[in-house]
Design a protein around this motif. Structure first.
Motif, PDB file in Angstrom:
ATOM      1  N   ASP A   1       0.860  -1.178   0.000  1.00 51.59           N
ATOM      2  CA  ASP A   1       0.000   0.000   0.000  1.00 51.59           C
ATOM      3  C   ASP A   1       0.898   1.230   0.000  1.00 51.59           C
ATOM      4  O   ASP A   1       1.679   1.443   0.924  1.00 51.59           O
ATOM      5  CB  ASP A   1      -0.896  -0.015   1.241  1.00 51.59           C
ATOM      6  CG  ASP A   1      -1.839   1.163   1.332  1.00 51.59           C
ATOM      7  OD1 ASP A   1      -1.760   2.083   0.483  1.00 51.59           O
ATOM      8  OD2 ASP A   1      -2.674   1.166   2.247  1.00 51.59           O
ATOM      9  N   GLY A   2       0.794   2.047  -1.050  1.00 58.04           N
ATOM     10  CA  GLY A   2       1.646   3.215  -1.182  1.00 58.04           C
ATOM     11  C   GLY A   2       1.468   4.242  -0.083  1.00 58.04           C
ATOM     12  O   GLY A   2       2.355   5.050   0.177  1.00 58.04           O
ATOM     13  N   LYS A   3       0.327   4.219   0.604  1.00 53.77           N
ATOM     14  CA  LYS A   3       0.090   5.163   1.700  1.00 53.77           C
ATOM     15  C   LYS A   3       0.894   4.797   2.936  1.00 53.77           C
ATOM     16  O   LYS A   3       1.133   5.638   3.798  1.00 53.77           O
ATOM     17  CB  LYS A   3      -1.394   5.200   2.054  1.00 53.77           C
ATOM     18  CG  LYS A   3      -2.257   5.748   0.932  1.00 53.77           C
ATOM     19  CD  LYS A   3      -3.728   5.648   1.286  1.00 53.77           C
ATOM     20  CE  LYS A   3      -4.593   6.101   0.135  1.00 53.77           C
ATOM     21  NZ  LYS A   3      -6.014   5.887   0.395  1.00 53.77           N
TER      22      LYS A   3
ATOM     23  N   GLN B   1      11.532  -0.387   2.566  1.00 48.74           N
ATOM     24  CA  GLN B   1      10.760  -1.619   2.399  1.00 48.74           C
ATOM     25  C   GLN B   1      10.669  -1.993   0.915  1.00 48.74           C
ATOM     26  O   GLN B   1      10.873  -3.145   0.545  1.00 48.74           O
ATOM     27  CB  GLN B   1       9.371  -1.429   2.992  1.00 48.74           C
ATOM     28  CG  GLN B   1       8.454  -2.619   2.849  1.00 48.74           C
ATOM     29  CD  GLN B   1       7.036  -2.324   3.336  1.00 48.74           C
ATOM     30  OE1 GLN B   1       6.621  -1.171   3.444  1.00 48.74           O
ATOM     31  NE2 GLN B   1       6.301  -3.378   3.625  1.00 48.74           N
ATOM     32  N   VAL B   2      10.377  -1.015   0.064  1.00 50.88           N
ATOM     33  CA  VAL B   2      10.270  -1.282  -1.372  1.00 50.88           C
ATOM     34  C   VAL B   2      11.619  -1.727  -1.931  1.00 50.88           C
ATOM     35  O   VAL B   2      11.701  -2.731  -2.652  1.00 50.88           O
ATOM     36  CB  VAL B   2       9.738  -0.035  -2.116  1.00 50.88           C
ATOM     37  CG1 VAL B   2       9.814  -0.213  -3.624  1.00 50.88           C
ATOM     38  CG2 VAL B   2       8.303   0.251  -1.694  1.00 50.88           C
ATOM     39  N   PHE B   3      12.685  -1.010  -1.590  1.00 54.51           N
ATOM     40  CA  PHE B   3      14.008  -1.375  -2.101  1.00 54.51           C
ATOM     41  C   PHE B   3      14.475  -2.729  -1.566  1.00 54.51           C
ATOM     42  O   PHE B   3      15.136  -3.477  -2.279  1.00 54.51           O
ATOM     43  CB  PHE B   3      15.018  -0.279  -1.794  1.00 54.51           C
ATOM     44  CG  PHE B   3      14.913   0.920  -2.707  1.00 54.51           C
ATOM     45  CD1 PHE B   3      14.075   0.935  -3.809  1.00 54.51           C
ATOM     46  CD2 PHE B   3      15.664   2.046  -2.458  1.00 54.51           C
ATOM     47  CE1 PHE B   3      13.977   2.038  -4.653  1.00 54.51           C
ATOM     48  CE2 PHE B   3      15.584   3.162  -3.290  1.00 54.51           C
ATOM     49  CZ  PHE B   3      14.744   3.144  -4.390  1.00 54.51           C
ATOM     50  N   ASP B   4      14.132  -3.052  -0.318  1.00 51.83           N
ATOM     51  CA  ASP B   4      14.465  -4.377   0.220  1.00 51.83           C
ATOM     52  C   ASP B   4      13.757  -5.472  -0.568  1.00 51.83           C
ATOM     53  O   ASP B   4      14.342  -6.509  -0.883  1.00 51.83           O
ATOM     54  CB  ASP B   4      14.094  -4.484   1.699  1.00 51.83           C
ATOM     55  CG  ASP B   4      15.067  -3.750   2.612  1.00 51.83           C
ATOM     56  OD1 ASP B   4      16.142  -3.326   2.131  1.00 51.83           O
ATOM     57  OD2 ASP B   4      14.745  -3.595   3.811  1.00 51.83           O
TER      58      ASP B   4
ATOM     59  N   VAL C   1       3.278  -1.342  -5.990  1.00 52.36           N
ATOM     60  CA  VAL C   1       2.932  -0.341  -4.991  1.00 52.36           C
ATOM     61  C   VAL C   1       1.616   0.286  -5.448  1.00 52.36           C
ATOM     62  O   VAL C   1       1.576   1.052  -6.408  1.00 52.36           O
ATOM     63  CB  VAL C   1       4.027   0.730  -4.821  1.00 52.36           C
ATOM     64  CG1 VAL C   1       3.645   1.716  -3.712  1.00 52.36           C
ATOM     65  CG2 VAL C   1       5.374   0.082  -4.520  1.00 52.36           C
ATOM     66  N   HIS C   2       0.528  -0.094  -4.778  1.00 57.71           N
ATOM     67  CA  HIS C   2      -0.806   0.415  -5.088  1.00 57.71           C
ATOM     68  C   HIS C   2      -0.995   1.799  -4.462  1.00 57.71           C
ATOM     69  O   HIS C   2      -0.414   2.090  -3.417  1.00 57.71           O
ATOM     70  CB  HIS C   2      -1.889  -0.530  -4.557  1.00 57.71           C
ATOM     71  CG  HIS C   2      -1.899  -1.853  -5.239  1.00 57.71           C
ATOM     72  ND1 HIS C   2      -2.412  -2.035  -6.500  1.00 57.71           N
ATOM     73  CD2 HIS C   2      -1.451  -3.067  -4.841  1.00 57.71           C
ATOM     74  CE1 HIS C   2      -2.293  -3.300  -6.848  1.00 57.71           C
ATOM     75  NE2 HIS C   2      -1.700  -3.955  -5.862  1.00 57.71           N
ATOM     76  N   GLU C   3      -1.831   2.614  -5.098  1.00 59.40           N
ATOM     77  CA  GLU C   3      -2.108   3.967  -4.608  1.00 59.40           C
ATOM     78  C   GLU C   3      -0.807   4.678  -4.242  1.00 59.40           C
ATOM     79  O   GLU C   3      -0.630   5.176  -3.136  1.00 59.40           O
ATOM     80  CB  GLU C   3      -3.063   3.918  -3.423  1.00 59.40           C
ATOM     81  CG  GLU C   3      -4.411   3.324  -3.767  1.00 59.40           C
ATOM     82  CD  GLU C   3      -5.380   3.346  -2.609  1.00 59.40           C
ATOM     83  OE1 GLU C   3      -5.395   4.342  -1.856  1.00 59.40           O
ATOM     84  OE2 GLU C   3      -6.126   2.364  -2.453  1.00 59.40           O
ATOM     85  N   ALA C   4       0.095   4.730  -5.218  1.00 60.96           N
ATOM     86  CA  ALA C   4       1.465   5.173  -4.973  1.00 60.96           C
ATOM     87  C   ALA C   4       1.701   6.663  -5.203  1.00 60.96           C
ATOM     88  O   ALA C   4       2.851   7.100  -5.205  1.00 60.96           O
ATOM     89  CB  ALA C   4       2.420   4.357  -5.845  1.00 60.96           C
ATOM     90  N   ASP C   5       0.660   7.460  -5.373  1.00 61.13           N
ATOM     91  CA  ASP C   5       0.856   8.885  -5.664  1.00 61.13           C
ATOM     92  C   ASP C   5       1.703   9.585  -4.590  1.00 61.13           C
ATOM     93  O   ASP C   5       2.682  10.255  -4.912  1.00 61.13           O
ATOM     94  CB  ASP C   5      -0.495   9.594  -5.820  1.00 61.13           C
ATOM     95  CG  ASP C   5      -1.223   9.147  -7.067  1.00 61.13           C
ATOM     96  OD1 ASP C   5      -1.034   9.773  -8.109  1.00 61.13           O
ATOM     97  OD2 ASP C   5      -1.971   8.151  -6.995  1.00 61.13           O
TER      98      ASP C   5
END
Length: 169
Positions: free
Chosen positions: A58-60, A66-69, A86-90
């Protein structure tokens, strides 16, 4: 590859092209996003255990580390590729734009990062970097030059999508 591909054009391709390491799904049509993501998943996560190599965040709430790991983690299943969505990643993109630009310079070849955003301005450096070697799929309904939805294009795609596989030629 053009800067951004229409979701309907992407979904009507006979074969999915090789999926680059960074993809963006942008726009406000949920069906086009869902179908485009499903096609990307099918192309990247092969084999019976391919779904085990998928991480959805969840992008929020997700943070950059965490993403890079997740992107750095090796896949034990699914043909060696991992997919991190990554959903709702704005807000995530806004907050970490510079780090994402750096990542796009040298993405991990064994992972695919998919950013699902509503807004994706073409005048940003991140857009331009992903246009060079990534995939950007416009999940808005196609419009003519006057801003009206091209209903004939949408209807043609829906009819083709609704046909059973045995009827498609």
């Amino acid at each position: 590859m053009p800067a951004a591909t229409s979701a309907i054009d992407f979904l009507t391709l006979a074969e999915t092209p090789p999926v680059p390491s960074v993809c963006v799904l942008f726009g406000d049509e949920p069906l086009l996003k869902r179908e485009s993501l499903a096609r990307l998943r099918k192309a990247v996560l092969t084999g019976d255990e391919g779904e085990l190599s998928l991480t959805a965040l969840d992008g929020k709430q997700a943070d950059l580390r965490q993403v890079f790991d997740e992107l750095a983690t090796m896949s034990m299943f699914g043909g060696g590729k991992r997919m991190i969505v990554v959903h709702e990643a704005d807000k995530f993109v806004t907050k970490h734009r510079e780090a994402l630009e750096d990542y796009c310079q040298k993405p991990r070849p064994a992972s695919v990062l998919v950013l699902d955003v509503d807004s994706w301005p073409a005048n940003t450096r991140l857009y331009k970097k992903i246009a060079e070697n990534g995939l950007q799929i416009n999940c808005n309904l196609p419009q003519n030059r006057f801003g009206d939805v091209e209903e004939d294009v949408v209807l043609k795609w829906l009819i083709a999508r609704a046909k059973p596989a045995s009827c498609k030629t």
